[in-house]
Scaffold this motif. Structure first.
Motif, mmCIF file in Angstrom:
data_model
loop_
_atom_site.group_PDB
_atom_site.id
_atom_site.type_symbol
_atom_site.label_atom_id
_atom_site.label_comp_id
_atom_site.label_asym_id
_atom_site.label_seq_id
_atom_site.Cartn_x
_atom_site.Cartn_y
_atom_site.Cartn_z
ATOM 1 N N ASN A 192 -27.500 57.447 9.646
ATOM 2 C CA ASN A 192 -28.598 58.408 9.621
ATOM 3 C C ASN A 192 -28.698 59.021 8.229
ATOM 4 O O ASN A 192 -27.761 59.682 7.757
ATOM 5 C CB ASN A 192 -28.362 59.499 10.665
ATOM 6 N N LYS B 4 -30.611 61.419 7.045
ATOM 7 C CA LYS B 4 -30.747 62.881 6.975
ATOM 8 C C LYS B 4 -29.398 63.555 6.859
ATOM 9 O O LYS B 4 -29.211 64.469 6.036
ATOM 10 C CB LYS B 4 -31.493 63.396 8.200
ATOM 11 N N TYR B 5 -28.452 63.135 7.670
ATOM 12 C CA TYR B 5 -27.121 63.754 7.683
ATOM 13 C C TYR B 5 -26.087 62.975 6.881
ATOM 14 O O TYR B 5 -25.005 63.491 6.605
ATOM 15 C CB TYR B 5 -26.634 63.913 9.129
ATOM 16 N N ILE C 80 -24.006 56.970 13.432
ATOM 17 C CA ILE C 80 -24.438 57.465 14.739
ATOM 18 C C ILE C 80 -23.953 56.567 15.870
ATOM 19 O O ILE C 80 -23.461 55.452 15.655
ATOM 20 C CB ILE C 80 -25.972 57.584 14.806
ATOM 21 N N HIS D 122 -29.408 58.959 24.371
ATOM 22 C CA HIS D 122 -29.596 60.089 23.457
ATOM 23 C C HIS D 122 -28.649 59.873 22.273
ATOM 24 O O HIS D 122 -27.419 60.020 22.401
ATOM 25 C CB HIS D 122 -29.282 61.405 24.159
ATOM 26 N N TYR D 123 -29.231 59.501 21.141
ATOM 27 C CA TYR D 123 -28.416 59.195 19.967
ATOM 28 C C TYR D 123 -27.828 60.471 19.373
ATOM 29 O O TYR D 123 -28.470 61.531 19.377
ATOM 30 C CB TYR D 123 -29.243 58.445 18.926
ATOM 31 N N ALA D 124 -26.607 60.351 18.876
ATOM 32 C CA ALA D 124 -25.912 61.529 18.375
ATOM 33 C C ALA D 124 -24.927 61.151 17.281
ATOM 34 O O ALA D 124 -24.603 59.976 17.068
ATOM 35 C CB ALA D 124 -25.178 62.229 19.527
ATOM 36 N N ILE D 125 -24.453 62.169 16.587
ATOM 37 C CA ILE D 125 -23.424 62.027 15.549
ATOM 38 C C ILE D 125 -22.206 62.811 16.004
ATOM 39 O O ILE D 125 -22.331 63.944 16.471
ATOM 40 C CB ILE D 125 -23.931 62.576 14.199
ATOM 41 N N TYR E 19 -27.518 66.091 17.727
ATOM 42 C CA TYR E 19 -28.438 65.241 18.477
ATOM 43 C C TYR E 19 -29.630 64.837 17.627
ATOM 44 O O TYR E 19 -30.191 65.655 16.887
ATOM 45 C CB TYR E 19 -28.891 65.938 19.759
ATOM 46 N N LEU E 20 -30.028 63.577 17.759
ATOM 47 C CA LEU E 20 -31.110 63.031 16.950
ATOM 48 C C LEU E 20 -32.410 62.897 17.727
ATOM 49 O O LEU E 20 -33.486 62.893 17.137
ATOM 50 C CB LEU E 20 -30.696 61.668 16.388
ATOM 51 N N ASN E 21 -32.325 62.766 19.047
ATOM 52 C CA ASN E 21 -33.540 62.702 19.876
ATOM 53 C C ASN E 21 -33.351 63.520 21.149
ATOM 54 O O ASN E 21 -33.726 63.111 22.241
ATOM 55 C CB ASN E 21 -33.905 61.250 20.212
#
Length: 428
Positions: free
Chosen positions: A184, A186-187, A191, A216-219, A273-275
Motif C-alpha cells: 500500500n 499510502k502507508y 497488506i 476487508h483489507y488491512a495492515i 483498515y483500507l476498505n
C-alpha cells in the motif's frame, strides 16, 4: 524521515550490543543447568522431528510458516540434503507472479472434489495450497532458506536452478511479489486480509482462508515485521543488491513505527483498515493486545530495550487478566463470540482468538534471551515446558485453562522450544 531512520537503526544496534553483553547471576545459571524440563523436552522434540515434516497429526501438508520455525530442530535430525529438498519444493511450485504457496502435500493424497490446490510442471509429485488471506508465506521461505544456510553452510542452494531462475532470483522474485501485489503506497506497508494477529482466518463468510469479494483489507504488524526480517536476510544473502533492499527495509521499519506503534499506549494497534472494518462500528478493536505480532516485531528489531520490557510486562498483566497459562496467549481481550463466522474462532479463547500457542510464545522467549532478559525468559518458559511433560508431547495450542487442543505432535511448538532451550544452554 532521516531522523526516524537513525532512531530505528540506533535502537537495533543498542539491542544487539545488550544481547552480546548479557550476564546472568550464578543462581540463575545453576537453575538453568539443573532444570529437569530442558533435557526431557529436547529429547521429545528430537523424537517427534524424526516422524516427519508435516505440521502435526492434524495436517498432511508441509507448511512453510511452520517449517521456518522448526528447521533448526530438523537440522539436528536430518541430513542437509533432506532439509534442502523440502525448501526446493516451494520454489518448484512458485506462482507465475512470484508468490509462494503455504504448503505442499503428495498429489495422490488429494481426493476427488478437492479443488483448492495448485499444481506445477516443475514439481508433479505434489499439490500446493495457499491460504491467501496471509502475507507471510514469501517472508517465511526467505527466513527458512537463510536459516538453512546458517545451519549447514551450504550457500550453493542459492545458485540451484529451478526452471529458468536460480533460487536467489526466486527469493527476490517473491519479495517483488509483495511489493507489487501486497503493498500500500499510502502507508508504505504490505497488506493482507483482516485476521486475528498472525492468524489465517478472516471474519467474513466461508472457511475464511481465501481472499474474496467480502475481504476487508488491512495492515498489521505481524506481516510487516516478518517482511523486515526477510529483507534483513535478503541483504545478507545478496550483498550485490544490499543498498536496494536496505532502502526498502528501512522504509518498512520506519512506517511500522510511524503508523502501527502507538507510543501513548506502548503497543501496536491491531489494524489499519483500507476498505472499512468487518467489525461493528462501536467495537474498539484497539483495546486488543496482539502477543504474536509484538514478538515478531521484537525479532525484527523494531522496539527498544525499554519497549521490550514494557511489552513483556503488558503481556504478563494481560495473561493474568485472562487467567491464561502463558505468554503464548494470542491476544487479549479476545474478539467477542460471533465476530468471526468460522466456528473455529468461537467461542472466545478458541484457536487464534485467544488460544495459547507456544508456537509464538516460544519465539518471545527466544527474543527475551537474545536481548538480555534471561531471568524473565526463564520464568515465562516454565509453563510451556511443563505442559509438554504433563501432556506427554507437543500440541498445537492450549485452552485458557491449559488443556491441549488442536493437532498433536505439533512440530512448530517442538521447534521453538528446542531453539529456546539451546539458547539457555549456551549461556555461561
Amino acid at each position: 524521515m532521516q531522523k526516524l531512520l537513525f532512531i530505528v537503526v540506533l535502537q537495533f544496534c543498542m539491542l544487539s550490543v545488550s544481547a552480546q553483553q548479557t550476564k546472568v547471576s550464578s543462581t540463575l545459571l545453576t537453575q538453568i543447568k539443573q532444570n529437569k524440563y530442558f533435557p526431557e523436552v529436547k529429547s521429545k522434540a528430537l523424537a517427534v522431528m524424526k516422524t516427519g515434516f508435516n505440521a502435526g497429526d492434524g495436517y498432511r501438508e508441509v507448511w512453510i510458516r511452520d517449517y521456518n520455525t522448526f528447521i533448526e530442530l530438523a537440522a539436528a535430525v536430518y541430513d542437509k540434503e533432506v532439509l534442502k529438498e523440502n525448501l526446493l519444493v516451494f520454489f518448484r511450485m512458485q506462482g507465475d507472479d512470484g508468490n509462494i504457496i503455504d504448503g505442499f502435500t503428495p498429489a495422490e493424497k488429494i481426493t476427488k472434489g478437492e479443488t483448492d490446490f495448485s499444481y506445477s510442471k516443475l514439481e508433479p509429485r505434489y499439490a500446493g495450497h495457499k491460504n491467501s488471506v496471509e502475507t507471510d508465506q514469501e517472508t517465511s521461505l526467505v527466513q527458512a532458506v537463510y536459516k538453512y544456510i546458517q545451519l549447514t553452510g551450504d550457500k550453493s542452494i542459492l545458485q540451484e536452478k529451478i526452471g529458468n531462475k536460480t533460487v536467489l532470483q526466486r527469493l527476490e522474485w517473491s519479495m517483488d511479489f509483495l511489493l507489487k501485489k501486497r503493498f500500500n503506497k499510502k502507508y508504505g506497508l504490505i497488506i493482507g486480509a483482516t485476521t486475528a494477529d498472525w492468524g489465517d482466518v478472516q471474519p467474513e463468510a466461508g472457511w475464511g482462508v481465501d481472499l474474496d469479494n467480502n475481504t476487508h483489507y488491512a495492515i498489521d504488524i505481524y506481516d510487516n515485521a516478518m517482511f523486515v526480517i526477510a529483507l534483513n536476510n535478503i541483504i545478507q544473502l545478496n550483498p550485490t543488491k544490499a543498498a536496494q533492499w536496505k532502502k526498502i527495509k528501512d522504509g518498512i521499519a520506519q512506517n511500522c513505527r510511524k503508523h502501527l506503534w502507538d507510543s501513548k499506549t506502548q503497543k501496536f494497534i491491531p489494524h489499519i483498515y483500507l476498505n472499512g472494518s468487518p467489525f461493528p462500528a462501536d467495537f474498539n478493536e484497539n483495546n486488543i493486545y496482539y502477543f504474536g505480532g509484538t514478538a515478531i516485531a521484537i525479532e525484527a528489531g523494531l522496539l527498544s530495550k525499554a519497549e521490550i520490557k514494557t511489552s513483556l510486562n503488558e503481556m504478563i498483566s494481560r495473561v493474568k487478566q485472562a487467567g491464561a497459562p502463558s505468554i503464548g496467549l494470542t491476544l487479549y481481550p479476545p474478539y467477542p463470540a460471533g465476530f468471526f463466522i468460522n466456528k473455529i474462532m468461537n467461542p472466545e479463547y478458541s484457536y487464534q482468538n485467544g488460544g495459547d500457542w507456544t508456537w509464538f510464545g516460544g519465539r518471545m522467549i527466544q527474543q527475551l534471551i537474545k536481548y538480555g532478559f534471561v531471568q524473565e525468559a526463564y520464568e515465562q518458559v516454565q509453563p510451556m515446558l511443563k505442559r509438554v511433560i504433563d501432556n506427554k508431547g507437543f500440541y498445537e495450542w492450549y485452552s485458557v485453562d491449559n488443556k491441549p487442543r488442536g493437532s498433536g505432535t505439533f512440530r512448530g511448538e517442538a521447534g521453538v522450544l528446542y531453539v529456546a532451550i539451546e539458547q539457555f544452554e549456551k549461556i555461561k
